[in-house]
Design an enzyme around this catalytic site. Structure first.
Site, PDB file in Angstrom:
ATOM      1  N   TRP A 191       0.841  -1.214   0.000  1.00 19.09           N
ATOM      2  CA  TRP A 191       0.000   0.000   0.000  1.00 19.09           C
ATOM      3  C   TRP A 191       0.863   1.247   0.000  1.00 19.09           C
ATOM      4  O   TRP A 191       0.506   2.266  -0.594  1.00 19.09           O
ATOM      5  CB  TRP A 191      -0.966  -0.014   1.174  1.00 19.09           C
ATOM      6  CG  TRP A 191      -1.879  -1.201   1.154  1.00 19.09           C
ATOM      7  CD1 TRP A 191      -2.032  -2.139   2.132  1.00 19.09           C
ATOM      8  CD2 TRP A 191      -2.774  -1.599   0.085  1.00 19.09           C
ATOM      9  NE1 TRP A 191      -2.956  -3.082   1.741  1.00 19.09           N
ATOM     10  CE2 TRP A 191      -3.427  -2.778   0.504  1.00 19.09           C
ATOM     11  CE3 TRP A 191      -3.078  -1.074  -1.169  1.00 19.09           C
ATOM     12  CZ2 TRP A 191      -4.364  -3.443  -0.289  1.00 19.09           C
ATOM     13  CZ3 TRP A 191      -4.009  -1.721  -1.970  1.00 19.09           C
ATOM     14  CH2 TRP A 191      -4.648  -2.894  -1.526  1.00 19.09           C
ATOM     15  N   ASP A 192       1.994   1.176   0.682  1.00 18.16           N
ATOM     16  CA  ASP A 192       2.934   2.307   0.677  1.00 18.16           C
ATOM     17  C   ASP A 192       3.434   2.590  -0.739  1.00 18.16           C
ATOM     18  O   ASP A 192       3.432   3.731  -1.191  1.00 18.16           O
ATOM     19  CB  ASP A 192       4.159   1.965   1.537  1.00 18.16           C
ATOM     20  CG  ASP A 192       3.996   2.378   2.984  1.00 18.16           C
ATOM     21  OD1 ASP A 192       3.298   3.369   3.255  1.00 18.16           O
ATOM     22  OD2 ASP A 192       4.584   1.708   3.853  1.00 18.16           O
ATOM     23  N   LEU A 193       3.901   1.550  -1.409  1.00 17.84           N
ATOM     24  CA  LEU A 193       4.454   1.732  -2.758  1.00 17.84           C
ATOM     25  C   LEU A 193       3.370   2.238  -3.712  1.00 17.84           C
ATOM     26  O   LEU A 193       3.611   3.122  -4.538  1.00 17.84           O
ATOM     27  CB  LEU A 193       5.055   0.423  -3.280  1.00 17.84           C
ATOM     28  CG  LEU A 193       6.304  -0.075  -2.533  1.00 17.84           C
ATOM     29  CD1 LEU A 193       6.696  -1.470  -3.031  1.00 17.84           C
ATOM     30  CD2 LEU A 193       7.481   0.885  -2.691  1.00 17.84           C
ATOM     31  N   GLY A 221       2.624   5.914  -3.028  1.00 19.61           N
ATOM     32  CA  GLY A 221       3.648   6.790  -3.583  1.00 19.61           C
ATOM     33  C   GLY A 221       3.457   7.006  -5.075  1.00 19.61           C
ATOM     34  O   GLY A 221       3.554   8.137  -5.581  1.00 19.61           O
TER      35      GLY A 221
END
Lengths: 412, 412
Positions: free
Chosen positions: B173-175, B178
């Site tokens: 989810w972070d990637l 971003g």
């Protein structure tokens, strides 16, 4: 701030841009769906009857239609063409190479269709922008589950007690590839707007996965230290793990920063225990590395606090203390709980032709704090006639003849 | 096609664009790293001594420096400023609101810094573009592992025999957040280029996760059918699962299309078994749904074929038959094997100041089939002086005085 719904011009920054999508499955369709959300006119071309992803699971209990396909194609237009007929191919090539600064942009994941390759298309529009999505960079096919196996993530996923690789369920590499593709597309478009030059960009799912783990330093780590042990639900390099509550719920608790760690010690009244441990073991748990190395010990000290409280009590106390945590919920629980929130979350209901009202989501990108309403997916081939007449400028009689000869499909 | 390395103008479509990054951890830094790869001048601002992510694991065995930080900040410039001093804040605000069509763009994930909020910045540049990354849309913090718990993915990840939620290890989810952030940024930039209007865009990790599972139809499915059972390494909705070989390797085999399914039957010589099964059970395994529903049976029929062959034999036979499959390898194995490939894969070695030669990756986006070389990350604060003089136009004596008063940090 975030509890408004609207449709601001800043929600549709790509209004006017026309993108031809000749792709299927997750990567290309999800990236282009984001472009559609931001106002682009995304025209998805499929073979008559649909591509291999058209009936993919999950499907609706109510009508048998694919919930997957309709979710991934929200806000697009759908055109069906017989790609085996030269006339059909000519229509697709024309749509890909339309003139003007807002067209001449194609996203595809085709293999073995030389007429749709850059070398062919660029003959028709010299400043074409093509983003070509692949499995492997040499053209061999791959899917999320196979590239994930190649890159080593299943080896470090799952409970420490499991010996076999554990696949992730989320097609993370697919979603990331789709978003990387449209980032590349928009960058190339800015360059073309300024210099008049086109681009042929390609990216492979397998490369996105390798570059993805490299971007976290994981390949460098594996080269230096060898393989990281699998350690279940612990957060790597810090303190974070799951706990069971008295009433058999589970919560994920994380202490990345020293402030979060302090709050967690304070609320669980374990501060003196940890101070004594720090003295006995000569560590400083305010330091992330020390918390990581003592993760099992920390978890063991904290576990009884959670085991003695219901999830409601845990919620109240952790929230009041500003601990970083969340309750695990199943997807059905998430849907049920979000439905109770007064309108304004990212999750919403959408009237999807062919299915009915479905649980869907708005774009996660808010403009000035405001969410936009999502638009439904087209039915397969719903826009064939309108695109051929209004976009390609064909005569309605000609469109009718194309239907008769089976060159195009969809609703007449 | 893909075995060239170069530096074409089309590799740097964002050349000239200047982006101020005031973010930490994975989402903002990974998205902005992609912008830097495409030629943007990304200036990352950190507090003196670094943000909370500066020493994050994995760290190098050799120097103790963070492999994570250096991977996520490749190709950027690093400026250190004391954000508690008004003079320091003024420098950051000036960098965020620089004039011209190629500046006035900021990505941040700040909480509780009203001087860096849109309402304050827009006073200084009315057509500012700000992309603000959050945990939850109401501003509460969240990290990948906590939003994943909320959205229900751990409940369907992992072996069927496990009762507890299984966290994914990849901060997917972070990637994705971003990359979604920079897609939003580039879209807003195109709108500003055309209309002169700025944008304030915000997106929350928790919303990206909910919208992400919604885009696969999974929320709609959960609303209609309730929770999907956890079923280990099986591909959902089709046929795909892992097998052990004679020499204890594991392979992931997938048959999404009817062609892939036919190839798999042919090479394993199980065609007659499956034909008999189709008759006996009144199913058609050429249909994806039927393959999915009979996944356990299909796997049981195929298992002996894999168990009787070494991974080398499996490789030879499956490749010759054009089956979609991959061997599971650990990350260290992947690094070792990729190092043997003549230069030209996405994985490469990079001289990283402060660490030495590290295993890293090129951008997965190839231009005209050509990869570009990656650039190293700066040392923390390496570019403070050069940015303040060349970008903000400060006098070197003034910069020196700012160092003396502790307003700025980094190398002099």
């Amino acid at each position: 701030m975030s509890d408004d719904i609207g449709d601001l011009p800043s929600h549709r920054p790509l209004q006017g841009l026309r993108v031809l999508e000749c792709s299927s499955f997750v990567a290309g369709p999800s990236g282009c769906m984001t472009l559609a959300t931001m106002g682009a006119d995304v025209i998805r071309v499929d073979p008559i009857g649909g591509a291999a992803d058209h009936g993919r699971w999950p499907v609706s209990n109510r009508t048998g239609e694919s919930l997957y396909w309709s979710a991934l194609n929200r806000g697009k237009r759908s055109v069906c063409v017989d790609l085996r007929q030269p006339e059909g191919r000519e229509l697709v090539v024309s749509l890909a190479t339309l003139p003007g600064p807002d067209a001449g942009v194609i996203v595809d994941n085709n293999v073995g269709r030389p007429w749709l390759a850059y070398d062919a298309l660029v003959q028709r529009r010299s400043d074409l922008i093509q983003v070509h999505i692949q499995g492997h960079p040499d053209g061999r096919p791959a899917v999320d589950y196979t590239v994930n196996a190649e890159v080593g993530v299943p080896d470090i996923t799952g409970p420490a007690s499991v010996a076999e690789p554990v696949n992730h369920v989320l097609p993370a590499w697919d979603l990331l590839t789709g978003m990387t593709a449209v980032t590349a597309l928009l960058s190339a478009l800015r360059r073309r707007d300024r210099t008049g030059e086109g681009s042929f960009l390609s990216l492979a799912l397998a490369d996105v996965a390798l570059a993805g783990v490299a971007s976290l330093g994981w390949l460098a780590e594996a080269a230096e230290r060898g393989d990281r042990p699998r350690h279940g639900n612990h957060v790597y390099g810090s303190f974070g793990v799951d706990f069971a509550t008295l009433d058999h719920h589970r919560v994920m608790v994380v202490a990345l920063t020293s402030r979060q760690w302090k709050n967690l010690r304070d609320v669980t009244k374990t501060d003196r225990v940890f101070r004594a441990l720090e003295e006995a073991l000569q560590v400083d748990l305010a330091v992330e590395t020390d918390r990581y190395q003592l993760r099992e010990t920390i978890a063991a000290v904290l576990r009884p606090w959670f085991a003695a409280r219901t999830v409601d009590e845990v919620t109240q106390e952790l929230d009041a203390a500003q601990v970083l945590w969340s309750r695990y919920r199943t997807m059905a629980e998430a849907v049920k709980e979000l439905a109770k929130v007064p309108d304004g979350t990212v999750v919403t209901q959408l009237e999807q032709p062919g299915i009915g009202v479905v649980t869907s989501a708005r774009s996660p990108i808010r403009s000035h704090g405001v969410y936009t309403e999502p638009r439904a997916a087209p039915r397969l081939g719903e826009n064939t006639d309108e695109v051929l007449t209004a976009v390609l400028g064909l005569d309605p009689h000609e469109v009718s003849r194309l239907h008769d000869r089976g060159v195009i499909g969809g609703e007449r």
